[in-house]
Design a protein around this motif. Structure first.
Motif, PDB file in Angstrom:
ATOM      1  N   PRO A 195       1.960 -11.683  -1.164  1.00 18.34           N
ATOM      2  CA  PRO A 195       1.657 -10.342  -0.829  1.00 18.34           C
ATOM      3  C   PRO A 195       1.478 -10.057   0.843  1.00 18.34           C
ATOM      4  CG  PRO A 195       0.064 -11.230  -2.359  1.00 18.34           C
ATOM      5  CD  PRO A 195       0.920 -12.254  -1.943  1.00 18.34           C
ATOM      6  N   ARG A 251       0.671  -5.824  -2.625  1.00 20.69           N
ATOM      7  CA  ARG A 251      -0.693  -6.312  -2.720  1.00 20.69           C
ATOM      8  C   ARG A 251      -0.578  -7.119  -3.868  1.00 20.69           C
ATOM      9  NH1 ARG A 251      -3.468  -0.874  -4.329  1.00 20.69           N
ATOM     10  NH2 ARG A 251      -1.484  -0.714  -5.249  1.00 20.69           N
ATOM     11  N   GLN A 252      -1.759  -8.069  -3.960  1.00 22.65           N
ATOM     12  CA  GLN A 252      -1.873  -9.017  -5.070  1.00 22.65           C
ATOM     13  C   GLN A 252      -1.814  -8.341  -6.061  1.00 22.65           C
ATOM     14  OE1 GLN A 252      -1.676 -12.505  -4.703  1.00 22.65           O
ATOM     15  NE2 GLN A 252      -1.477 -12.515  -6.776  1.00 22.65           N
ATOM     16  N   GLU A 253      -2.394  -7.199  -6.506  1.00 20.75           N
ATOM     17  CA  GLU A 253      -2.389  -6.618  -7.831  1.00 20.75           C
ATOM     18  C   GLU A 253      -0.968  -6.110  -8.122  1.00 20.75           C
ATOM     19  OE1 GLU A 253      -4.733  -4.057  -4.885  1.00 20.75           O
ATOM     20  OE2 GLU A 253      -4.789  -6.279  -5.389  1.00 20.75           O
ATOM     21  N   ASP A 254      -0.134  -5.692  -7.066  1.00 21.26           N
ATOM     22  CA  ASP A 254       1.159  -5.364  -7.566  1.00 21.26           C
ATOM     23  C   ASP A 254       2.031  -6.322  -8.095  1.00 21.26           C
ATOM     24  OD1 ASP A 254       0.769  -2.894  -6.235  1.00 21.26           O
ATOM     25  OD2 ASP A 254       1.348  -3.630  -4.246  1.00 21.26           O
ATOM     26  N   ASP A 309       0.788  -8.906   7.564  1.00 20.33           N
ATOM     27  CA  ASP A 309      -0.355  -8.461   6.601  1.00 20.33           C
ATOM     28  C   ASP A 309      -0.061  -6.835   6.607  1.00 20.33           C
ATOM     29  OD1 ASP A 309      -1.413 -10.962   6.154  1.00 20.33           O
ATOM     30  OD2 ASP A 309      -2.801 -10.874   7.834  1.00 20.33           O
ATOM     31  N   CYS A 310      -0.612  -6.321   5.614  1.00 21.44           N
ATOM     32  CA  CYS A 310      -0.588  -4.777   5.365  1.00 21.44           C
ATOM     33  C   CYS A 310      -1.729  -4.307   6.326  1.00 21.44           C
ATOM     34  CB  CYS A 310      -0.861  -4.321   3.926  1.00 21.44           C
ATOM     35  SG  CYS A 310       0.200  -4.992   2.734  1.00 21.44           S
ATOM     36  N   CYS A 312       4.139  -2.238   1.497  1.00 25.37           N
ATOM     37  CA  CYS A 312       3.012  -3.247   1.589  1.00 25.37           C
ATOM     38  C   CYS A 312       2.827  -3.547   0.034  1.00 25.37           C
ATOM     39  CB  CYS A 312       1.447  -2.441   1.776  1.00 25.37           C
ATOM     40  SG  CYS A 312      -0.021  -3.413   1.563  1.00 25.37           S
ATOM     41  N   GLN A 343       2.955  -7.085   4.199  1.00 29.16           N
ATOM     42  CA  GLN A 343       3.905  -6.263   4.482  1.00 29.16           C
ATOM     43  C   GLN A 343       5.373  -6.642   4.425  1.00 29.16           C
ATOM     44  OE1 GLN A 343       2.927  -3.067   5.347  1.00 29.16           O
ATOM     45  NE2 GLN A 343       5.066  -2.212   5.789  1.00 29.16           N
TER      46      GLN A 343
END
Length: 144
Positions: free
Chosen positions: A28, A58-61, A143-144, A56, A30
């Motif tokens: 996860p 994310r982990q949930e993505d 990072d995002c 971005c 950017q």
């Protein structure tokens, strides 16, 4: 099918397919992507187009298939699916907006902070057969 729609279809089908096996090797953060597309229709080649974008992730993505659901692929069929933590290959067959079928095949390598792959597509259009090839690459840039 537009270029951005082809990319969306690839992402929509990729994430849930990978989650069903094991967590994909995508970190996860950017991400920056580059896509070069070549296309021909009715025997006429069009100039290659290169696009860049950032997103971005994310982990949930990466781990939640519900985030990639929706009606976009309800009439599509996935075949020739091969998946592992670091690779995904598949063929996607869908009806086009006018009812004509289109087929996309993808081969993606997932390497933690980078990804690369190809997608090819074939469809019938009013101009005759249309063929598309996309070279994809992406890298985590922070990072995002």
């Amino acid at each position: 099918m537009s270029i951005s729609k082809a990319c969306v279809v690839a992402l929509l089908i990729t994430a849930p397919a990978l989650v069903s096996a094991e967590t994909p090797n995508i970190n996860p953060g950017q991400w920056e992507y580059e896509t070069t597309m070549t296309m021909s229709a009715g025997g006429q080649a069009m100039p290659a187009r290169t696009m860049k974008n950032k997103d971005c992730v994310r982990q949930e993505d990466v781990t939640d298939p519900d985030l990639f659901g929706g009606d976009e692929l309800k009439d599509c069929e996935v075949s020739e699916l091969e998946q592992s933590r670091s690779r995904l290959r598949y063929t996607l067959s869908c009806p086009g907006p006018d009812g004509s079928p289109y087929t996309m095949s993808a081969d993606l390598k997932l390497q933690g902070d980078t990804m690369e792959g190809t997608m090819t597509g074939d469809m019938k259009s009013p101009m005759g057969p249309m063929n598309m090839r996309m070279e994809l690459s992406g890298k985590r840039i922070g990072d995002c």
